[in-house]
Write a protein that holds these residues in place. Structure first.
Motif, PDB file in Angstrom:
ATOM      1  N   GLY A  12      -0.823 -13.574  -5.703  1.00 36.84           N
ATOM      2  CA  GLY A  12       0.576 -13.969  -5.824  1.00 36.84           C
ATOM      3  C   GLY A  12       1.031 -14.028  -7.269  1.00 36.84           C
ATOM      4  O   GLY A  12       0.497 -14.794  -8.063  1.00 36.84           O
ATOM      5  N   ALA A  13       2.039 -13.211  -7.603  1.00 35.53           N
ATOM      6  CA  ALA A  13       2.586 -13.190  -8.958  1.00 35.53           C
ATOM      7  C   ALA A  13       3.926 -13.909  -9.002  1.00 35.53           C
ATOM      8  O   ALA A  13       4.912 -13.406  -9.544  1.00 35.53           O
ATOM      9  N   GLY A  14       3.949 -15.100  -8.408  1.00 33.25           N
ATOM     10  CA  GLY A  14       5.064 -16.004  -8.589  1.00 33.25           C
ATOM     11  C   GLY A  14       4.800 -16.883  -9.801  1.00 33.25           C
ATOM     12  O   GLY A  14       3.828 -16.664 -10.537  1.00 33.25           O
ATOM     13  N   PRO A  15       5.633 -17.894 -10.029  1.00 37.03           N
ATOM     14  CA  PRO A  15       5.439 -18.737 -11.206  1.00 37.03           C
ATOM     15  C   PRO A  15       4.052 -19.354 -11.295  1.00 37.03           C
ATOM     16  O   PRO A  15       3.445 -19.384 -12.369  1.00 37.03           O
ATOM     17  N   ALA A  16       3.505 -19.853 -10.179  1.00 36.70           N
ATOM     18  CA  ALA A  16       2.198 -20.513 -10.212  1.00 36.70           C
ATOM     19  C   ALA A  16       1.097 -19.545 -10.623  1.00 36.70           C
ATOM     20  O   ALA A  16       0.285 -19.826 -11.517  1.00 36.70           O
ATOM     21  N   GLY A  17       1.045 -18.384  -9.962  1.00 36.98           N
ATOM     22  CA  GLY A  17      -0.011 -17.424 -10.251  1.00 36.98           C
ATOM     23  C   GLY A  17       0.079 -16.850 -11.652  1.00 36.98           C
ATOM     24  O   GLY A  17      -0.945 -16.697 -12.343  1.00 36.98           O
ATOM     25  N   LEU A  18       1.299 -16.536 -12.084  1.00 41.11           N
ATOM     26  CA  LEU A  18       1.473 -15.979 -13.421  1.00 41.11           C
ATOM     27  C   LEU A  18       1.140 -17.003 -14.499  1.00 41.11           C
ATOM     28  O   LEU A  18       0.546 -16.679 -15.532  1.00 41.11           O
ATOM     29  N   MET A  19       1.525 -18.260 -14.273  1.00 38.43           N
ATOM     30  CA  MET A  19       1.197 -19.311 -15.234  1.00 38.43           C
ATOM     31  C   MET A  19      -0.311 -19.487 -15.346  1.00 38.43           C
ATOM     32  O   MET A  19      -0.864 -19.613 -16.452  1.00 38.43           O
ATOM     33  N   CYS A  20      -0.987 -19.519 -14.216  1.00 37.97           N
ATOM     34  CA  CYS A  20      -2.441 -19.657 -14.230  1.00 37.97           C
ATOM     35  C   CYS A  20      -3.076 -18.530 -15.036  1.00 37.97           C
ATOM     36  O   CYS A  20      -3.954 -18.766 -15.874  1.00 37.97           O
ATOM     37  N   THR A  32      -7.426 -11.290 -12.733  1.00 36.50           N
ATOM     38  CA  THR A  32      -6.601 -10.244 -12.132  1.00 36.50           C
ATOM     39  C   THR A  32      -5.657 -10.892 -11.128  1.00 36.50           C
ATOM     40  O   THR A  32      -6.077 -11.728 -10.330  1.00 36.50           O
ATOM     41  N   VAL A  33      -4.393 -10.505 -11.188  1.00 37.23           N
ATOM     42  CA  VAL A  33      -3.370 -11.027 -10.276  1.00 37.23           C
ATOM     43  C   VAL A  33      -2.966  -9.904  -9.325  1.00 37.23           C
ATOM     44  O   VAL A  33      -2.696  -8.781  -9.766  1.00 37.23           O
ATOM     45  N   TYR A  34      -2.904 -10.209  -8.036  1.00 37.99           N
ATOM     46  CA  TYR A  34      -2.501  -9.232  -7.023  1.00 37.99           C
ATOM     47  C   TYR A  34      -1.203  -9.706  -6.369  1.00 37.99           C
ATOM     48  O   TYR A  34      -1.082 -10.877  -5.990  1.00 37.99           O
ATOM     49  N   ASP A  35      -0.250  -8.789  -6.217  1.00 39.78           N
ATOM     50  CA  ASP A  35       1.020  -9.171  -5.598  1.00 39.78           C
ATOM     51  C   ASP A  35       1.534  -8.043  -4.718  1.00 39.78           C
ATOM     52  O   ASP A  35       1.393  -6.855  -5.054  1.00 39.78           O
ATOM     53  N   ALA A  36       2.156  -8.433  -3.602  1.00 43.84           N
ATOM     54  CA  ALA A  36       2.661  -7.441  -2.655  1.00 43.84           C
ATOM     55  C   ALA A  36       3.874  -6.687  -3.181  1.00 43.84           C
ATOM     56  O   ALA A  36       4.123  -5.539  -2.770  1.00 43.84           O
ATOM     57  N   ASP A  37       4.657  -7.283  -4.080  1.00 41.94           N
ATOM     58  CA  ASP A  37       5.843  -6.611  -4.609  1.00 41.94           C
ATOM     59  C   ASP A  37       5.457  -5.368  -5.404  1.00 41.94           C
ATOM     60  O   ASP A  37       4.413  -5.331  -6.063  1.00 41.94           O
ATOM     61  N   ALA A  38       6.359  -4.387  -5.396  1.00 43.80           N
ATOM     62  CA  ALA A  38       6.100  -3.152  -6.134  1.00 43.80           C
ATOM     63  C   ALA A  38       6.250  -3.335  -7.637  1.00 43.80           C
ATOM     64  O   ALA A  38       5.682  -2.577  -8.423  1.00 43.80           O
ATOM     65  N   GLY A 121      -1.682  -4.585 -17.403  1.00 42.34           N
ATOM     66  CA  GLY A 121      -2.611  -4.314 -16.309  1.00 42.34           C
ATOM     67  C   GLY A 121      -3.136  -5.545 -15.607  1.00 42.34           C
ATOM     68  O   GLY A 121      -3.891  -5.414 -14.629  1.00 42.34           O
ATOM     69  N   THR A 122      -2.738  -6.732 -16.068  1.00 44.85           N
ATOM     70  CA  THR A 122      -3.230  -7.961 -15.418  1.00 44.85           C
ATOM     71  C   THR A 122      -2.764  -8.043 -13.972  1.00 44.85           C
ATOM     72  O   THR A 122      -3.529  -8.431 -13.083  1.00 44.85           O
ATOM     73  N   VAL A 123      -1.499  -7.697 -13.733  1.00 46.28           N
ATOM     74  CA  VAL A 123      -0.942  -7.782 -12.377  1.00 46.28           C
ATOM     75  C   VAL A 123      -1.076  -6.432 -11.695  1.00 46.28           C
ATOM     76  O   VAL A 123      -0.637  -5.406 -12.231  1.00 46.28           O
ATOM     77  N   ARG A 124      -1.690  -6.426 -10.537  1.00 47.66           N
ATOM     78  CA  ARG A 124      -1.780  -5.220  -9.707  1.00 47.66           C
ATOM     79  C   ARG A 124      -0.651  -5.294  -8.680  1.00 47.66           C
ATOM     80  O   ARG A 124      -0.765  -5.954  -7.649  1.00 47.66           O
ATOM     81  N   TRP A 125       0.455  -4.647  -9.012  1.00 45.92           N
ATOM     82  CA  TRP A 125       1.618  -4.671  -8.127  1.00 45.92           C
ATOM     83  C   TRP A 125       1.373  -3.788  -6.906  1.00 45.92           C
ATOM     84  O   TRP A 125       0.606  -2.829  -6.955  1.00 45.92           O
ATOM     85  N   GLY A 126       2.048  -4.100  -5.821  1.00 48.01           N
ATOM     86  CA  GLY A 126       1.920  -3.311  -4.605  1.00 48.01           C
ATOM     87  C   GLY A 126       0.628  -3.543  -3.857  1.00 48.01           C
ATOM     88  O   GLY A 126       0.225  -2.704  -3.049  1.00 48.01           O
ATOM     89  N   ARG A 127      -0.023  -4.681  -4.100  1.00 45.28           N
ATOM     90  CA  ARG A 127      -1.268  -5.008  -3.394  1.00 45.28           C
ATOM     91  C   ARG A 127      -1.007  -6.190  -2.458  1.00 45.28           C
ATOM     92  O   ARG A 127      -1.048  -7.341  -2.866  1.00 45.28           O
ATOM     93  N   ARG A 128      -0.722  -5.871  -1.212  1.00 48.41           N
ATOM     94  CA  ARG A 128      -0.485  -6.921  -0.212  1.00 48.41           C
ATOM     95  C   ARG A 128      -1.796  -7.294   0.448  1.00 48.41           C
ATOM     96  O   ARG A 128      -2.441  -6.469   1.095  1.00 48.41           O
ATOM     97  N   LEU A 129      -2.196  -8.532   0.275  1.00 47.33           N
ATOM     98  CA  LEU A 129      -3.451  -9.010   0.856  1.00 47.33           C
ATOM     99  C   LEU A 129      -3.313  -9.120   2.366  1.00 47.33           C
ATOM    100  O   LEU A 129      -2.362  -9.718   2.871  1.00 47.33           O
ATOM    101  N   VAL A 130      -4.269  -8.541   3.089  1.00 44.73           N
ATOM    102  CA  VAL A 130      -4.250  -8.646   4.549  1.00 44.73           C
ATOM    103  C   VAL A 130      -5.407  -9.484   5.073  1.00 44.73           C
ATOM    104  O   VAL A 130      -5.349 -10.028   6.167  1.00 44.73           O
ATOM    105  N   ARG A 131      -6.481  -9.578   4.274  1.00 43.45           N
ATOM    106  CA  ARG A 131      -7.633 -10.339   4.753  1.00 43.45           C
ATOM    107  C   ARG A 131      -8.477 -10.789   3.576  1.00 43.45           C
ATOM    108  O   ARG A 131      -8.648 -10.054   2.605  1.00 43.45           O
ATOM    109  N   VAL A 132      -8.991 -12.020   3.666  1.00 42.48           N
ATOM    110  CA  VAL A 132      -9.936 -12.513   2.678  1.00 42.48           C
ATOM    111  C   VAL A 132     -11.088 -13.150   3.442  1.00 42.48           C
ATOM    112  O   VAL A 132     -10.869 -13.980   4.326  1.00 42.48           O
TER     113      VAL A 132
END
Length: 405
Positions: A12-20, A32-38, A121-132
């Motif tokens: 999640g590349a919202g405020p919490a994830g980006l701040m962390c 590494t930050v992963y976010d579903a947004d493009a 390159g820290t944020v990997r955009w377009g990566r929607r998590l489906v399973r962990v």
């Protein structure tokens, strides 16, 4: 941390994830930050946020971004007014000169500010998590919708209300608070909508009636006002009413009837918008919410303590969550010890605020009698508390650092 290089994945590349991620990188820790947004601006991020001196601003200071925030923030946006549905002003607050206890910033501006100060390159955009899935020894496997996978020694769930990470630590799920709302926008408001500009002023205007209806309008940057037409209703209210939410005129006709008894200047906030109506609903997690520590995973922000927006605590707590987890990871000898340090403080900080916010929303939208109104908070006193708690927080942290040193 010890000299080993942990694999830290923030979902999640919202405020919490980006701040962390920002504070981790400030400590020299990889992430590494992963976010579903493009992209950072791929969707409408919503309205405006007030950054509290005792939480959000502390996190921004830890991230070295307080000056950059101040360049974008609007201290005048702290102004608030409250009206009844006839338009009568019930209460007003104008911030004193130099009051920066809770200045406003657009959500999109804050997200871009944080994203722009991460390493490329820290944020990997377009990566929607489906399973962990756990694979042993605290390691988890991440599977994304595009078919890619990754493994992490620490998975940080900063993925919001409907977190895919949360089920690893708790079976708690968000519940609907019985209030829905429609998000609407007014553009070039001072020129095209002078009546709206006058009502909203520099900050926020709240109005409600005694039948569970309200209108909340917020001044944003660039001449935009966001309006929230809110009412007590089930999630499927539009289906029950036979309203097509994609048809602006049909929604407008429904609202015109619902708010027909409101004064004309306030009804303009309901039916005079430039945008389509975006349906939203208020959800919250049980509060206070805690869980037993699970190796290799933790939560930040809405994933951990989704609450009603009353008081504006959600985003502020999310930022402080991100900063405090990052500090713990950098300073403790292992990831397990870092999470064990972070979570109890996060539980204590967020639990009562979440419960109070949810109760405040319920009271605000309750059906009341004219002689028993829901009174607005004392914003001046609220600001004094933010500043006092900020000083207390910094004093405690300095004392802890001195003791450990």
């Amino acid at each position: 941390m010890t000299s080993s290089t942990p694999r830290i994945a923030v979902i999640g590349a919202g405020p919490a994830g980006l701040m962390c991620a920002r504070v981790l990188q400030g400590h020299g820790v990889g992430v590494t930050v992963y976010d579903a947004d493009a992209a950072v601006d791929a969707r409408d991020p919503g309205g405006t946020l007030d950054m509290h001196a005792d939480s959000g601003q502390i996190a921004l200071e830890d991230a070295g971004l307080l000056d950059a925030f101040a360049a974008l923030a609007r201290p005048e946006g702290q102004a608030k007014s409250r009206r009844d549905h006839h338009g009568t002003v019930l209460a007003q607050f104008t911030p004193a000169p130099g009051d920066e206890a809770a200045p406003e910033i657009d959500r999109g501006q804050l997200r871009r500010l944080l994203a722009d100060h991460l390493r490329p390159g820290t944020v990997r955009w377009g990566r929607r998590l489906v399973r962990v899935s756990p694979v042993g020894a605290g390691v988890h496997r991440l599977e994304f919708a595009d078919g890619t996978t990754a493994e992490a020694d620490l998975v940080v769930g900063a993925d919001g209300a409907w977190s895919k990470v949360r089920p690893l630590v708790t079976d708690a799920v968000p519940h609907h608070l019985g209030v829905c709302f429609l998000d609407a926008r007014f553009d070039d408001v001072d020129t095209r909508h002078p009546g709206v500009a006058e009502i909203v002023g520099d900050g926020h205007m709240f109005a409600n009636d005694n039948d569970g209806r309200a209108v909340i309008v917020q001044r944003n940057s660039d001449g935009v006002v966001r309006g929230y037409i809110a009412f007590r209703a089930p999630l499927d209210w539009h289906e029950q009413a036979g309203v097509d939410l994609t048809d602006r005129h049909a929604v407008r006709a429904f609202l015109a009837a619902e708010y027909a008894h409101w004064a004309d200047p306030l009804r303009a906030l309901v039916t005079g918008n430039d945008s389509d109506y975006v349906p939203r609903a208020f959800h919250a997690l049980p509060a206070p919410l805690t869980w037993q520590h699970v190796p290799g995973v933790t939560l930040l922000g809405d994933a951990a303590h989704l609450m009603a927006p009353f008081g504006g605590h959600g985003a502020n707590l999310a930022l402080l969550d991100g900063a405090e987890l990052a500090h713990a990871v950098a300073e403790e000898p292992s990831l397990d010890k870092a999470v064990a340090r972070y979570e109890p403080h996060m539980f204590a900080r967020s639990g009562n605020l979440a419960a109070d916010a949810n109760q405040a929303l319920t009271r605000f939208f309750a059906t009341t009698t004219p002689d028993a109104p829901h009174l607005p908070p004392d914003h001046a006193e609220e600001h004094r508390r933010y500043v006092a708690r900020a000083a207390e927080y910094r004093a405690r942290r300095a004392e802890t650092a001195h003791t450990e040193g």
